[in-house]
Motif scaffolding. Sequence first.
Motif, mmCIF file in Angstrom:
data_model
loop_
_atom_site.group_PDB
_atom_site.id
_atom_site.type_symbol
_atom_site.label_atom_id
_atom_site.label_comp_id
_atom_site.label_asym_id
_atom_site.label_seq_id
_atom_site.Cartn_x
_atom_site.Cartn_y
_atom_site.Cartn_z
ATOM 1 N N GLY A 36 0.811 -1.212 0.000
ATOM 2 C CA GLY A 36 0.000 0.000 0.000
ATOM 3 C C GLY A 36 0.839 1.254 0.000
ATOM 4 N N TRP A 37 0.168 2.358 -0.299
ATOM 5 C CA TRP A 37 0.785 3.681 -0.235
ATOM 6 C C TRP A 37 -0.034 4.573 0.685
ATOM 7 C CZ3 TRP A 37 5.415 5.202 -2.189
ATOM 8 C CH2 TRP A 37 6.022 4.372 -3.147
ATOM 9 N N PHE A 38 0.673 5.366 1.456
ATOM 10 C CA PHE A 38 0.081 6.315 2.387
ATOM 11 C C PHE A 38 0.822 7.648 2.239
ATOM 12 C CE2 PHE A 38 -2.397 3.454 5.168
ATOM 13 C CZ PHE A 38 -1.901 2.236 4.757
ATOM 14 N N ARG A 39 0.242 8.670 2.796
ATOM 15 C CA ARG A 39 0.948 9.946 2.871
ATOM 16 C C ARG A 39 0.576 10.660 4.159
ATOM 17 N NH1 ARG A 39 -2.166 13.262 -1.999
ATOM 18 N NH2 ARG A 39 -4.197 13.488 -0.941
ATOM 19 N N GLN A 40 1.454 11.556 4.556
ATOM 20 C CA GLN A 40 1.179 12.362 5.744
ATOM 21 C C GLN A 40 1.815 13.728 5.583
ATOM 22 O OE1 GLN A 40 2.188 10.589 9.529
ATOM 23 N NE2 GLN A 40 0.729 11.941 10.553
ATOM 24 N N SER A 41 1.024 14.745 5.850
ATOM 25 C CA SER A 41 1.524 16.112 5.872
ATOM 26 C C SER A 41 1.395 16.622 7.293
ATOM 27 C CB SER A 41 0.745 16.996 4.897
ATOM 28 O OG SER A 41 -0.620 17.018 5.253
ATOM 29 N N PRO A 42 2.118 17.684 7.632
ATOM 30 C CA PRO A 42 2.103 18.163 9.025
ATOM 31 C C PRO A 42 0.706 18.528 9.530
ATOM 32 C CG PRO A 42 3.944 19.108 7.843
ATOM 33 C CD PRO A 42 3.119 18.390 6.826
ATOM 34 N N ALA A 43 -0.138 18.965 8.628
ATOM 35 C CA ALA A 43 -1.438 19.447 9.067
ATOM 36 C C ALA A 43 -2.513 18.377 9.065
ATOM 37 C CB ALA A 43 -1.876 20.616 8.185
ATOM 38 N N LYS A 44 -2.177 17.184 8.594
ATOM 39 C CA LYS A 44 -3.193 16.164 8.435
ATOM 40 C C LYS A 44 -2.754 14.843 9.056
ATOM 41 C CE LYS A 44 -4.785 18.042 3.988
ATOM 42 N NZ LYS A 44 -5.021 17.727 2.561
ATOM 43 N N ALA A 93 3.274 16.136 0.737
ATOM 44 C CA ALA A 93 3.290 15.268 1.914
ATOM 45 C C ALA A 93 4.524 14.381 1.846
ATOM 46 C CB ALA A 93 2.035 14.404 1.970
ATOM 47 N N VAL A 94 4.739 13.649 2.926
ATOM 48 C CA VAL A 94 5.685 12.538 2.904
ATOM 49 C C VAL A 94 4.897 11.296 2.517
ATOM 50 C CG1 VAL A 94 7.314 11.137 4.201
ATOM 51 C CG2 VAL A 94 7.128 13.599 4.656
ATOM 52 N N TYR A 95 5.391 10.591 1.523
ATOM 53 C CA TYR A 95 4.714 9.411 1.001
ATOM 54 C C TYR A 95 5.443 8.150 1.479
ATOM 55 C CZ TYR A 95 1.716 12.214 -1.953
ATOM 56 O OH TYR A 95 0.756 13.102 -2.394
ATOM 57 N N TYR A 96 4.637 7.210 1.958
ATOM 58 C CA TYR A 96 5.171 5.979 2.510
ATOM 59 C C TYR A 96 4.586 4.770 1.782
ATOM 60 C CZ TYR A 96 6.289 8.910 6.576
ATOM 61 O OH TYR A 96 6.772 9.890 7.409
ATOM 62 N N CYS A 97 5.386 3.753 1.599
ATOM 63 C CA CYS A 97 4.834 2.473 1.188
ATOM 64 C C CYS A 97 4.812 1.557 2.404
ATOM 65 C CB CYS A 97 5.617 1.846 0.046
ATOM 66 S SG CYS A 97 7.278 1.296 0.448
ATOM 67 N N ALA A 98 3.953 0.567 2.332
ATOM 68 C CA ALA A 98 3.764 -0.341 3.452
ATOM 69 C C ALA A 98 3.367 -1.717 2.934
ATOM 70 C CB ALA A 98 2.698 0.194 4.395
#
Length: 123
Positions: A36-44, A93-98
């Motif tokens: 999977g792919w995810f993302r996270q930004s400071p505000a979310k 955002a920072v994008y992550y795989c998992a």
Amino acid sequence: QVQLAESGGGLVEAGDSLRLSCGASGSTLISEYAMGWFRQSPAKEREFLGVISYSGNQTYYADSVRGRFTISRDIAKNTVYLKMNRLKPEDTAVYYCAADYGPDVVGGHPRFWGQGTQVTVSS
């Protein structure tokens, strides 16, 4: 030990496309897990983007990116990709795989994560 490493992030302009890669190393085979792919930004909060099944024949996307983002994989390279089209500043955002079983990935709590790669979209 499941080892994942993202790459391909960077600074792009609104409307551009970008492809992120997630390479699995060691004894990890992407065909053993849903990826999977995810993302996270400071505000979310961390946001699920999409998943590809361990068999590779099914994908599922969050409504927020369906139609713009596409997940694919290359078994020979043991790599999963996230192709992002028509990027917007809010995609920053920072994008992550998992990796994990499919329900755990879709549920937002996979066991195995990469370190993340920054994507910045300028307006």
